[in-house]
Design a protein around this motif. Structure first.
Motif, mmCIF file in Angstrom:
data_model
loop_
_atom_site.group_PDB
_atom_site.id
_atom_site.type_symbol
_atom_site.label_atom_id
_atom_site.label_comp_id
_atom_site.label_asym_id
_atom_site.label_seq_id
_atom_site.Cartn_x
_atom_site.Cartn_y
_atom_site.Cartn_z
ATOM 1 N N LEU A 10 0.832 -1.207 0.000
ATOM 2 C CA LEU A 10 0.000 0.000 0.000
ATOM 3 C C LEU A 10 0.866 1.256 0.000
ATOM 4 O O LEU A 10 0.579 2.223 -0.708
ATOM 5 C CB LEU A 10 -0.923 -0.007 1.218
ATOM 6 N N VAL A 11 1.939 1.234 0.806
ATOM 7 C CA VAL A 11 2.840 2.390 0.846
ATOM 8 C C VAL A 11 3.453 2.622 -0.531
ATOM 9 O O VAL A 11 3.562 3.764 -1.007
ATOM 10 C CB VAL A 11 3.938 2.180 1.912
ATOM 11 N N ASP A 12 3.853 1.545 -1.197
ATOM 12 C CA ASP A 12 4.452 1.662 -2.522
ATOM 13 C C ASP A 12 3.461 2.234 -3.535
ATOM 14 O O ASP A 12 3.845 2.990 -4.435
ATOM 15 C CB ASP A 12 4.949 0.290 -2.975
ATOM 16 N N GLN A 13 2.187 1.877 -3.408
ATOM 17 C CA GLN A 13 1.189 2.340 -4.367
ATOM 18 C C GLN A 13 0.732 3.765 -4.094
ATOM 19 O O GLN A 13 0.416 4.516 -5.031
ATOM 20 C CB GLN A 13 -0.033 1.402 -4.330
ATOM 21 N N LEU A 14 0.695 4.186 -2.827
ATOM 22 C CA LEU A 14 0.122 5.480 -2.473
ATOM 23 C C LEU A 14 1.160 6.607 -2.388
ATOM 24 O O LEU A 14 0.801 7.779 -2.519
ATOM 25 C CB LEU A 14 -0.613 5.376 -1.123
ATOM 26 N N SER A 15 2.431 6.269 -2.175
ATOM 27 C CA SER A 15 3.450 7.308 -2.009
ATOM 28 C C SER A 15 4.145 7.601 -3.330
ATOM 29 O O SER A 15 4.097 6.811 -4.283
ATOM 30 C CB SER A 15 4.483 6.877 -0.967
ATOM 31 N N GLN A 16 4.793 8.781 -3.349
ATOM 32 C CA GLN A 16 5.603 9.128 -4.518
ATOM 33 C C GLN A 16 6.877 8.302 -4.549
ATOM 34 O O GLN A 16 7.302 7.820 -5.598
ATOM 35 C CB GLN A 16 5.930 10.622 -4.491
ATOM 36 N N ARG A 17 7.504 8.119 -3.405
ATOM 37 C CA ARG A 17 8.638 7.228 -3.240
ATOM 38 C C ARG A 17 8.795 6.898 -1.777
ATOM 39 O O ARG A 17 8.319 7.634 -0.903
ATOM 40 C CB ARG A 17 9.930 7.835 -3.796
ATOM 41 N N TRP A 18 9.447 5.782 -1.486
ATOM 42 C CA TRP A 18 9.641 5.358 -0.105
ATOM 43 C C TRP A 18 10.939 4.566 -0.001
ATOM 44 O O TRP A 18 11.535 4.180 -1.009
ATOM 45 C CB TRP A 18 8.449 4.528 0.393
#
Length: 598
Positions: free
Chosen positions: A566-574
Motif C-alpha cells: 500500500l505504501v508503494d502504491q500510495l506514495s511518490q517514493r519510499w
C-alpha cells in the motif's frame, strides 16, 4: 585532417649541420659523415621534444626544412593504430602536415632563395592505398626509397595526388618516401623533396631520412599511448565523481572539478554529497596523494566506502575511522586526506571531522569568511586514527566551502597564503547588497585558477544552508504498544489539518498506520514519528530494530503482508535505511498545488 605548419626555424645550434653543407651535397664540406652525425643528433633530440602528435610532427618539419630538404609532406593513417591492437589491413592516409622552405634568415648558409619549382608540387589530401598495392607494400617494408626508382614512381604519384600523370617533381633523385614504422605498426609516411637549386639526394641521405622517420614514428607512438592512458585515467576519474548533486531540502549544492594542466588530467581528488535520514546531508571531499591511474582507482574505492558508511548514519569521526581501516585492508601505500561534514537543516547544526584535510571555510550571511577550526587528524591510510568531530552553528544563508589543496597551494605560495587569498575572494564576492548565487561564488572562489596553468587538481564543493523552519517539522516519541498505530493516526491528522493539507490526510493516515504497526512488532524501545513539510510531505518512522522490511506480494489467503505494498502504491517514493540506532522507514508525497506548511 590537414594542418599547415610554418617554415623552418632560425639558425640551427652550433652542433647541427647548417643548411648548404654536405646534407645537400655541397662542395664546401670537408667532413660529410661527421656533419651528418651532428645533424642527426640535433634533429632526433629535437623530434623527441614533442609531447603530442602535432608537436612531434612540427619538430620533424622544423628539423628537416630547410637543413635537409625543401619540402616535407606527412601522411598518417586514420585512425592511427595504438599499442598492441591489431591494425586494419588497408586504411586511409590523410595529409597531416606540410612544410616548405621559407626565405633564409640572416646568417644562415642556405644558398639563395627557396626553389620555386617545389612550391608547385602538390600533396594528396586523402590516399586510399590498396592492401596489395605498391604503396602499401612499400610502407610495410619500412625502408626509405627514392621516388624515381623503377616501380616506385606510381607510389609517389599517389602521395602527391598525381596518380593520372607523372609526379610534378624535378628530375633526378629529388624525392624520398620514408615510411613511419613504429614498434608494431605502420603509422604513415614522410615525403621529402628537394628543388633544382640544391644537389640531389645521395645514398647516405636515405640513412638520414630513415633515422628521421624512425624517431618520428617512435615519438608519435609515445604521444598516442600517453594520450590514451591519460584519457582512460581521466574517464575513470570522472565516472567516479557524482554526475549530479542531490536536491536535498534545506540546502543548495554546487561543485567544481578542474584537472591539473600539468599532469594529463590524472588525479585522485573527489567530492560527494549524500542524503541522510532526517533530511540531513553528508558533505565529503578528499584527495588521494599522487597523480596516476592508481590514484584514481583508490579514489573510487574510498568514495564507494564513504557512501556505504554514510548510509549507516555514523558520526563523522566514526566514518573516517572506518575509512582508515578500509584503506589498511586495501593494502595500498597511497594515503589520502578527507573531510566529512554532516548538516542538519532542522537544528541548523554542522558536525565536521577531518583526516589531515584542509579546514573548510564558512561564509556567514554578513559576508564574514571564517576558517573553521577542525582537529586535522592523520590522513587516511596512516592507521593512527584519533579523529575528532566538532559541532558548530550553521545559520540560514551561510555557505560552506570544501576544497582540495590545488585551490590554495601552488609553486608560488604556501597553503596559509592561499587560504587567506581564498577568504579575501569570498569576502569581495559577498560585499554587495545582493548575495552572489552559489554558482557565481564557486567561480569567484576559483579566481584565475580556472583559466589553466594549474599545478594540481582542484575539487570544490559548496553548500548554502537554507534550513528547515521549525513550524514545518513535527516530532514524537511513542511507546511500542498495540495502541500506538491509532495514536500515530490521530497525531498525523491533527498536524496535517494545521498545515492545511486536508486532502492528504486519508492516504497519509493509512500509510503511517501501516509503517508504525510494523515498527511496533519489532521495537523494544520507543519509536519515533516525524513529519516534515518542505517541497514534499515526508514521513519518517524510526525504531531500534536493524531488520529492514521488504515488500512482498501477499496471497489471497494471507491476512497480512500488504502494508508496504500500500505504501508503494500510495506514495511518490519510499525507502528503508539502517542507521546506528536501528532503522528508519520513510515515504514522501507531493504537496497539493499552491499548498504551504506555514
Amino acid at each position: 585532417m590537414t594542418k599547415q605548419l610554418g617554415g623552418g626555424d632560425p639558425a640551427p645550434p652550433a652542433t647541427q649541420a647548417s643548411p648548404g653543407t654536405s646534407l645537400a651535397g655541397g662542395p664546401d664540406d670537408a667532413e660529410p659523415h661527421i656533419d651528418r652525425l651532428r645533424y642527426l643528433d640535433a634533429a632526433t633530440r629535437r623530434i623527441a621534444r614533442g609531447m603530442d602528435l602535432d608537436e612531434t610532427l612540427h619538430e620533424l618539419c622544423g628539423a628537416a626544412v630547410p637543413a635537409f630538404t625543401d619540402t616535407a609532406f606527412v601522411h598518417l593513417y586514420a585512425p592511427l593504430p595504438v599499442g598492441d591492437e591489431a591494425g586494419a589491413a588497408a586504411g586511409v592516409l590523410r595529409l597531416h602536415s606540410a612544410d616548405r622552405a621559407s626565405p633564409p634568415d640572416p646568417g644562415t648558409r642556405y644558398s639563395g632563395p627557396p626553389p620555386t619549382d617545389i612550391r608547385a608540387v602538390p600533396a594528396a589530401e586523402v590516399v586510399n592505398p590498396a592492401a596489395d598495392g605498391l604503396l602499401s607494400k612499400l610502407l610495410q617494408d619500412g625502408r626509405p626509397v627514392f621516388g624515381n626508382t623503377p616501380g616506385v614512381t606510381s607510389a609517389a604519384a599517389e602521395l602527391l595526388g598525381t596518380a593520372s600523370a607523372p609526379p610534378a617533381v624535378p628530375p633526378g633523385r629529388r624525392l624520398i618516401i620514408a615510411p613511419l614504422h613504429g614498434r608494431s605498426h605502420v603509422l604513415g609516411s614522410v615525403v621529402l623533396i628537394r628543388g633544382t637549386g640544391r644537389p640531389e639526394f645521395t645514398d647516405d641521405d636515405l640513412i638520414v631520412a630513415s633515422q628521421l622517420a624512425t624517431h618520428t614514428a617512435l615519438g608519435l607512438e609515445k604521444a598516442m599511448l600517453y594520450e590514451r592512458e591519460a584519457a582512460i585515467a581521466d574517464t575513470l576519474q570522472r565516472t567516479m565523481l557524482p554526475p549530479s548533486l542531490p536536491e536535498a531540502p534545506g540546502v543548495r549544492l554546487a561543485s567544481r572539478y578542474l584537472p591539473s594542466s600539468r599532469t594529463a588530467q590524472v588525479g585522485g581528488d573527489w567530492y560527494d554529497a549524500i542524503p541522510l535520514p532526517g533530511n540531513r546531508v553528508a558533505l565529503v571531499i578528499g584527495d588521494v596523494m599522487g597523480h596516476s591511474m592508481t590514484s584514481a582507482a583508490i579514489m573510487g574505492q574510498l568514495r564507494t566506502s564513504a557512501q556505504t558508511l554514510a548510509g549507516l548514519d555514523l558520526p563523522p569521526d566514526e566514518v573516517l575511522h572506518h575509512l582508515d581501516e578500509q584503506a589498511g585492508r586495501l593494502g595500498s601505500e597511497h594515503t589520502a586526506t578527507c573531510l566529512y561534514a554532516m548538516y542538519d537543516p532542522v537544528q541548523h547544526r554542522l558536525v565536521v571531522s577531518s583526516a589531515g584535510h584542509l579546514p573548510p571555510v564558512l561564509l556567514h550571511p554578513d559576508g564574514r569568511a571564517e576558517v573553521l577550526h577542525v582537529p586535522p587528524g592523520a590522513p587516511i591510510g596512516v592507521g593512527s586514527g584519533g579523529f575528532e568531530s566538532v559541532e558548530t552553528h550553521a545559520p540560514a544563508g551561510a555557505t560552506l566551502l570544501l576544497y582540495t589543496d590545488g585551490l590554495v597551494e601552488s609553486r608560488d605560495s604556501d597553503v596559509l597564503t592561499g587560504v587567506e587569498a581564498l577568504r579575501a575572494r569570498l569576502r569581495a564576492a559577498s560585499s554587495g547588497s545582493v548575495p552572489p548565487t552559489l554558482e557565481k561564488l564557486c567561480d569567484e572562489a576559483l579566481g584565475a585558477l580556472g583559466a589553466g596553468g594549474r599545478d594540481d587538481d582542484i575539487a570544490l564543493l559548496a553548500a548554502r544552508f537554507e534550513g528547515i523552519l521549525p513550524e514545518t517539522v513535527a516530532y514524537w516519541y511513542m511507546a511500542p504498544r498495540p495502541q500506538t498505530a491509532g495514536q500515530a493516526r490521530r497525531l498525523t491528522r491533527r498536524t496535517l489539518d494545521h498545515w492545511g493539507l486536508e486532502s492528504l490526510v486519508e492516504t497519509t493516515e493509512l500509510m503511517v498506520s501501516e509503517v508504525v504497526a510494523n515498527a511496533v512488532r519489532f521495537a523494544s524501545r520507543p519509536i519515533t514519528l516525524r513529519l516534515l513539510c518542505t517541497d514534499v510531505l515526508r514521513c519518517e518512522v524510526g525504531d531500534d530494530s536493524p531488520i529492514v522490511p521488504r515488500m512482498r506480494h501477499a496471497r489471497l489467503s494471507d491476512e497480512g503482508g500488504r502494508g508496504l505494498f500500500l505504501v508503494d502504491q500510495l506514495s511518490q517514493r519510499w525507502g528503508a535505511t539502517r542507521v546506528s540506532t536501528g532503522k528508519v522507514v520513510w515515504f514522501e508525497q507531493p504537496l497539493p498545488d499552491a499548498s504551504t506548511c506555514d
